[in-house]
Design a protein around this motif. Sequence first.
Motif, PDB file in Angstrom:
ATOM      1  N   UNK A   1       0.174  12.633  13.476  1.00 16.77           N
ATOM      2  CA  UNK A   1      -0.680  11.596  12.880  1.00 16.77           C
ATOM      3  C   UNK A   1      -1.499  12.114  11.702  1.00 16.77           C
ATOM      4  N   UNK A   2      -0.847  12.854  10.843  1.00 19.21           N
ATOM      5  CA  UNK A   2      -1.487  13.307   9.607  1.00 19.21           C
ATOM      6  C   UNK A   2      -0.940  12.519   8.429  1.00 19.21           C
TER       7      UNK A   2
ATOM      8  N   UNK B   1       0.850  -1.188   0.000  1.00 21.91           N
ATOM      9  CA  UNK B   1       0.000   0.000   0.000  1.00 21.91           C
ATOM     10  C   UNK B   1       0.885   1.237   0.000  1.00 21.91           C
ATOM     11  N   UNK B   2       0.252   2.397  -0.193  1.00 24.43           N
ATOM     12  CA  UNK B   2       1.000   3.654  -0.117  1.00 24.43           C
ATOM     13  C   UNK B   2       1.568   3.852   1.275  1.00 24.43           C
ATOM     14  N   UNK B   3       0.804   3.475   2.277  1.00 22.44           N
ATOM     15  CA  UNK B   3       1.279   3.590   3.652  1.00 22.44           C
ATOM     16  C   UNK B   3       2.497   2.695   3.882  1.00 22.44           C
ATOM     17  N   UNK B   4       2.468   1.485   3.325  1.00 22.72           N
ATOM     18  CA  UNK B   4       3.592   0.557   3.477  1.00 22.72           C
ATOM     19  C   UNK B   4       4.849   1.122   2.807  1.00 22.72           C
ATOM     20  N   UNK B   5       4.682   1.711   1.636  1.00 25.36           N
ATOM     21  CA  UNK B   5       5.827   2.300   0.938  1.00 25.36           C
ATOM     22  C   UNK B   5       6.426   3.438   1.759  1.00 25.36           C
ATOM     23  N   UNK B   6       5.564   4.344   2.239  1.00 19.83           N
ATOM     24  CA  UNK B   6       6.070   5.467   3.024  1.00 19.83           C
ATOM     25  C   UNK B   6       6.752   4.981   4.301  1.00 19.83           C
ATOM     26  N   UNK B   7       6.155   4.023   4.981  1.00 20.05           N
ATOM     27  CA  UNK B   7       6.724   3.533   6.241  1.00 20.05           C
ATOM     28  C   UNK B   7       8.085   2.866   6.003  1.00 20.05           C
TER      29      UNK B   7
ATOM     30  N   UNK C   1      -0.390  -0.554  10.282  1.00 14.28           N
ATOM     31  CA  UNK C   1      -1.735  -0.111  10.649  1.00 14.28           C
ATOM     32  C   UNK C   1      -1.863   1.375  10.362  1.00 14.28           C
ATOM     33  N   UNK C   2      -2.945   1.775   9.720  1.00 19.01           N
ATOM     34  CA  UNK C   2      -3.183   3.168   9.374  1.00 19.01           C
ATOM     35  C   UNK C   2      -4.011   3.829  10.476  1.00 19.01           C
ATOM     36  N   UNK C   3      -3.382   4.725  11.241  1.00 23.56           N
ATOM     37  CA  UNK C   3      -4.109   5.385  12.331  1.00 23.56           C
ATOM     38  C   UNK C   3      -4.080   6.907  12.180  1.00 23.56           C
TER      39      UNK C   3
END
Length: 377
Positions: A315-316, A200-206, A220-222
């Motif tokens: 958390x943005x 996911x995009x979140x996984x790439x950024x993390x 986890x997206x919070x």
Amino acid sequence: MSWMLSRDKSWQFLQQNFSWVADMSGVMQDPIHHAEGDVSVHTQCVLEALRSLPEYQQLPTLQQEILWSAALLHDVEKRSTTRIDYDGRIVSPGHARKGELTTRQILFKDLAAPFAIREMIAALVRYHGLPLWVMEKQDPQKSLLSASLRVDNQLLTLLAKADVLGRECADTEELLNRIELFELYCHEQQCWRQARRFPSAEAQYRYFSTDNAPPDYQPYDDYQSQVTLLSGLPGMGKDSYIQQHCFGLPVIGLDDIRRQHRIAPDDKMANGWVVQQAKQLAREKLRRGEDFVWNATNITHQMRQQLINLFVSYKARVRVIYIEVPYVKWKQQNSARTYAVPDAVMDRMLAKLELPAPEEAHEVIYYIDGQTEAISL
């Protein structure tokens, strides 16, 4: 899509018509690694080696032109970075990084290239040494996967091979072996001829923003809000983009704060205060979990990273929108602004422009002349 940097590819024509080619003459190189001569001689040898590669000859015409252009430009900034090191060796530290900026400027201002083509050439110049040195990076995997988001690693491998064959040195065989290992590493890391895909995009950024996060991990997206961070040179149309696409979101703009407090744009003494005022407004919205737009030029990685880190700490989720129009249109739009930026300032900023990389935020969008484009073909 068809594009050519130059139909006449003779060295005499290139040298006579492009000052940055003429500048290569007399720029000396370390004779241990480049016994063939100066940057001009080396670049001609690289171009000849590239054209002789069977893999190059089998490429589609457009990819051949992209690769040829990258080979021509790959050492363009040895002219500004070459120096004698403390041990008497000739070195050119940072020439690839600076060469990327120069390539972007040339292909935007002087030899207008379509956005995706320009950025592919710029990325090839930036990473042309990676196949030789990837395993010596602090984090080889992250360095490789980052490059894969911007460049076709097959083309990068061919450029590196031509670069090695276009020099006279004692370790040619070892360098070619390194390139073969690079290709195997690309296959192993699932980024040969394609960008590495993340869950996911979140996984790439993390993965890119933290240490020790495996690329296949789905975090986890919070997030509690979304910040839209605009990036682009003055006069590119950021205000128009907000009016058309941001649907009434609150806007924090550095220029707005300057005008509110009657601070001149070139008042460097007040810049820090203006930024702190803007960050304070942002913190207030972030604490309340409100979405907003941050409107400023943000043309360097360092500028953007400071802001992104701040937003993420609250958390943005961060979406970066890079905005660009063609050079002639840019100059026209700037001239029509109420607060036009002087041409000399515009050109200085253009020379410093670092496009947002795909891994800088949760989402990076390239809005080019009124439409969204990919950074690569």
